[in-house]
Each structure stands twice: as structure tokens, then as C-alpha cells.
Design a protein around this motif. Structure first.
Motif, mmCIF file in Angstrom:
data_model
loop_
_atom_site.group_PDB
_atom_site.id
_atom_site.type_symbol
_atom_site.label_atom_id
_atom_site.label_comp_id
_atom_site.label_asym_id
_atom_site.label_seq_id
_atom_site.Cartn_x
_atom_site.Cartn_y
_atom_site.Cartn_z
ATOM 1 N N GLU A 88 -10.429 16.339 24.332
ATOM 2 C CA GLU A 88 -10.612 15.524 23.129
ATOM 3 C C GLU A 88 -11.227 16.323 21.988
ATOM 4 O OE1 GLU A 88 -12.537 11.808 24.118
ATOM 5 O OE2 GLU A 88 -10.536 10.938 24.388
ATOM 6 N N ASP A 89 -12.037 17.334 22.291
ATOM 7 C CA ASP A 89 -12.561 18.202 21.236
ATOM 8 C C ASP A 89 -11.416 18.805 20.424
ATOM 9 O OD1 ASP A 89 -15.178 17.765 21.895
ATOM 10 O OD2 ASP A 89 -15.492 19.695 22.893
ATOM 11 N N GLY A 147 -6.003 16.264 15.021
ATOM 12 C CA GLY A 147 -5.460 14.963 14.657
ATOM 13 C C GLY A 147 -4.536 14.387 15.701
ATOM 14 N N HIS A 156 -9.069 15.987 18.715
ATOM 15 C CA HIS A 156 -9.667 15.401 17.506
ATOM 16 C C HIS A 156 -9.520 16.344 16.316
ATOM 17 C CE1 HIS A 156 -12.394 12.980 15.084
ATOM 18 N NE2 HIS A 156 -13.062 14.090 14.791
ATOM 19 N N ARG A 205 -13.755 15.724 27.841
ATOM 20 C CA ARG A 205 -14.508 16.159 26.656
ATOM 21 C C ARG A 205 -13.837 17.347 25.989
ATOM 22 N NH1 ARG A 205 -20.111 17.843 28.420
ATOM 23 N NH2 ARG A 205 -20.070 18.714 26.315
ATOM 24 N N GLY A 265 -4.195 12.271 19.346
ATOM 25 C CA GLY A 265 -4.861 11.369 20.268
ATOM 26 C C GLY A 265 -4.648 11.785 21.714
ATOM 27 N N THR A 266 -5.529 11.311 22.601
ATOM 28 C CA THR A 266 -5.448 11.622 24.031
ATOM 29 C C THR A 266 -5.268 10.330 24.814
ATOM 30 O OG1 THR A 266 -6.946 13.507 23.715
ATOM 31 C CG2 THR A 266 -6.585 12.745 25.975
#
Length: 341
Positions: A86-87, A93, A90, A83, A95-96
Motif C-alpha cells: 500500500e505504501d 495512485g 498510494h 503495509r 488501489g489495493t
């Protein structure tokens, strides 16, 4: 602009198109911090658009992907770290790519093969051990690496590490029980080869010593951070001739195992035996009773790791090779003064 023109693009051309000076573009390329954020973003976008490549270096932000690698994905704290990463990803811009690998295994070899094939702006590793061969391959790929160690300290690597104040957490949890009046306090430890396990145990022992409470080795039981080991250790502790009035488990999952051991002996958590965990997973607040625990800032650790690896990908220098985020005792309903016996 033709493909040939793109290959020949210069810093001067980038500066002219961005409306900034040549030294400003140079500072962006060198990861300097003395550039306004909107200017940095404009210059970096042009560098990416024109495919500018510094001599002897990687293309700036060549992939817009970050790899997040775990030893396994079956622990609830893995979700919290994802989490956090990815916060940040995102918002940037980026990706994970999440992978689960095991040292010196086919999964590790496959992941490294994929990394070579598709490229990555950086790797965040959540692991108890980063083997020298894997470290060497990552260096050859010129991929920035950041280690997150909620359950470990990774030795033998110069990669920046993000951790938590495990010793302070162990100290705070034990001091809380001592202040409630407990003197027989059991401890369910994590795997002894992990630095965080040893730190939490040391914090527990330090608190006892500071309060003048002798350490009883029979009250310290081994565990592995998972539910079953917490149940086994809790059952053993409660089966002693002089059982503890409180049990501090070095993970929330083991604390939930202790809950089960308490109930199977016809006892009640808090009323008969106080229980403290470590992590503050989301389910801790919904347990019955809600679990008193040491909050490990897992989401924040993921966010900081993502910010750090993206800074490294831009060529910035990191101020400190290891950062420990503060733990915090969260008192809920699973702890109370010891019942009279």
C-alpha cells in the motif's frame, strides 16, 4: 473530443499534445527505461485519458488497481506485506484489493471471477503454491503476476519472485548462539515442504558443522510457524535428559511459544534458556524480554513486489526473475551466555 475521436486517437496526436516526439511516446508504450520520469508520467496520463489501446494489447493502466492475494490473513507478517504494497500503491495512485484464497476452492474461483469482471493492473500472490490451473487463467487474462514468498518458494511458475536470504538468516542466528558459548542448541523448524523452512534448517546445520558441533537430531523439532507448535516443541526440548541451553525457532510466533514453555517449567528466558526467532515482527521488540531475532524485510518485500508488478503492467522487462532481500540478525535481551549447570 468526441467518443469517436477518442477511439481514433493516434500516437502522433498523443505526442503533439504531450509536447514530445513520436519515438518518445513509442518508448513509453514499450516500457523502455530511457524516458524521463516526468515525461513518462505526462504521456501515460494522456494515454489513459484518451483510452489509447495498442493493437493486440491491454489498455495502458486500465484499472489503477492491484490485487494482493494471500493463502490466509491470520499471520502477523501478512499485515507487514500489506503495509509495503500500500505504501507503493498510494504513491502511484493505485488501489489495493486484498483477498484470502485457498487453492482449488470456491474462494479462488470467486476471486478469479471478480478479477475477470473488474480487471486489474497486476496480481501479487503471497502463497506456498500457485497451482497450474490458476497460473493458466492468469495468463489468459494477460495479468502480470509477482510472487512474494516469506514462507515459501513457489516452484513451477515463471512469475518474478521476491524472497529473503533464509539460509543466511539461519546461519547468522546459530552463529550468534555459538559465539555466546552455547553447544546444545535446539531448533524448531517450519513446515518441511516450504523452501524457506529447509533453508533456515540448513543454515542452522551449516553453522553447527563449521563450529565442529555434532548435529543431534533430537534437538530438531517440527513446527508450523505458529505459537502452539512453538510451545509444544519447546516443552519437548526442555524435557530432554540433556536439554538445550538455547533454542532457535524458525519464526517469531514459534519463539513466543518457546517463551511460554520456558516459563511454565519455572525457567527464565536468557538467564536459563536463550531464545532466537525469525521475522522481527513488531511485537518482538515489546516481548518480555525483547526477542533476539532474524529480521526478514517484510515491508520492503511488499514494496518491491508492488513496484515490480507495476513495472510489468507498463510492459517493462524485469532484470532478474528472483530477488532475495537480505536478512539481518537483531540482537536483543533474549540471548545470553549459557548458565553454569
Amino acid at each position: 473530443m468526441s467518443a469517436d475521436d477518442e477511439r481514433r486517437v493516434t500516437i502522433t496526436a498523443i505526442a503533439r499534445e504531450a509536447g514530445v516526439s513520436v519515438p518518445t511516446v513509442s518508448r513509453v508504450l514499450n516500457g523502455r527505461s530511457d524516458v524521463a520520469p516526468d515525461t513518462r508520467e505526462r504521456v501515460e496520463e494522456l494515454l489513459r485519458h484518451h483510452g489509447y489501446r495498442r493493437r493486440g494489447s491491454r489498455t495502458v493502466r486500465r484499472a489503477d488497481l492491484v490485487d494482493l492475494v494471500f493463502n490466509d490473513l491470520d499471520s502477523p507478517w501478512a499485515v507487514e506485506i500489506i503495509r509495503g504494497v500500500e505504501d507503493v500503491g498510494h504513491a502511484a495512485g493505485v488501489g489495493t484489493v486484498v483477498s484470502a484464497v485457498h487453492q482449488e476452492s470456491s474462494s479462488t474461483r470467486q476471486w478469479l471471477h471478480n478479477l475477470r469482471a473488474r480487471a486489474s493492473d497486476g496480481v501479487i500472490v503471497v502463497t506456498s503454491h500457485l497451482s497450474p490451473p490458476v497460473q493458466a487463467q492468469l495468463r489468459r487474462l494477460n495479468v502480470p503476476v509477482v510472487v512474494v514468498d516469506p514462507a515459501a518458494g513457489v516452484a513451477g511458475t515463471d512469475a518474478p519472485a521476491i524472497g529473503a536470504t533464509n539460509w543466511n538468516g539461519g546461519l547468522a542466528a546459530t552463529e550468534h548462539l555459538l559465539k555466546l558459548g552455547h553447544r546444545r542448541i535446539g531448533f524448531v523448524a517450519g513446515p518441511p515442504h516450504l523452501l524457506c523452512s529447509r533453508a533456515r534448517l540448513d543454515g542452522y546445520r551449516t553453522a553447527l558443522a563449521a563450529a565442529g558441533v555434532p548435529t543431534d537430531d533430537r534437538l530438531v523439532r517440527p513446527g508450523d510457524f505458529y505459537h502452539a507448535s512453538g510451545y509444544t516443541a519447546g516443552d519437548e526440548l526442555l524435557g530432554l535428559d540433556d536439554p538445550p541451553t538455547a533454542i532457535f525457532a524458525a519464526s517469531d510466533q514459534m519463539a513466543f511459544g518457546v517463551y511460554e514453555a520456558v516459563r511454565r517449567r519455572g525457567l527464565r528466558v536468557a538467564d536459563d534458556v536463550s531464545v532466537v526467532g525469525f521475522d522481527d515482527l513488531p511485537e518482538a521488540r515489546w516481548a518480555s524480554p525483547p526477542l533476539t531475532t532474524v529480521r526478514q524485510p517484510l515491508v520492503e518485500m511488499g514494496r518491491l513486489a508492488a513496484r515490480t508488478v507495476l513495472r510489468l503492467a507498463q510492459g517493462e522487462e524485469i532484470e532478474s526473475p528472483r530477488i532475495e532481500l537480505a536478512t539481518e540478525l537483531v540482537v536483543r535481551d533474549s540471548t545470553a551466555p549459557p548458565a553454569a549447570r
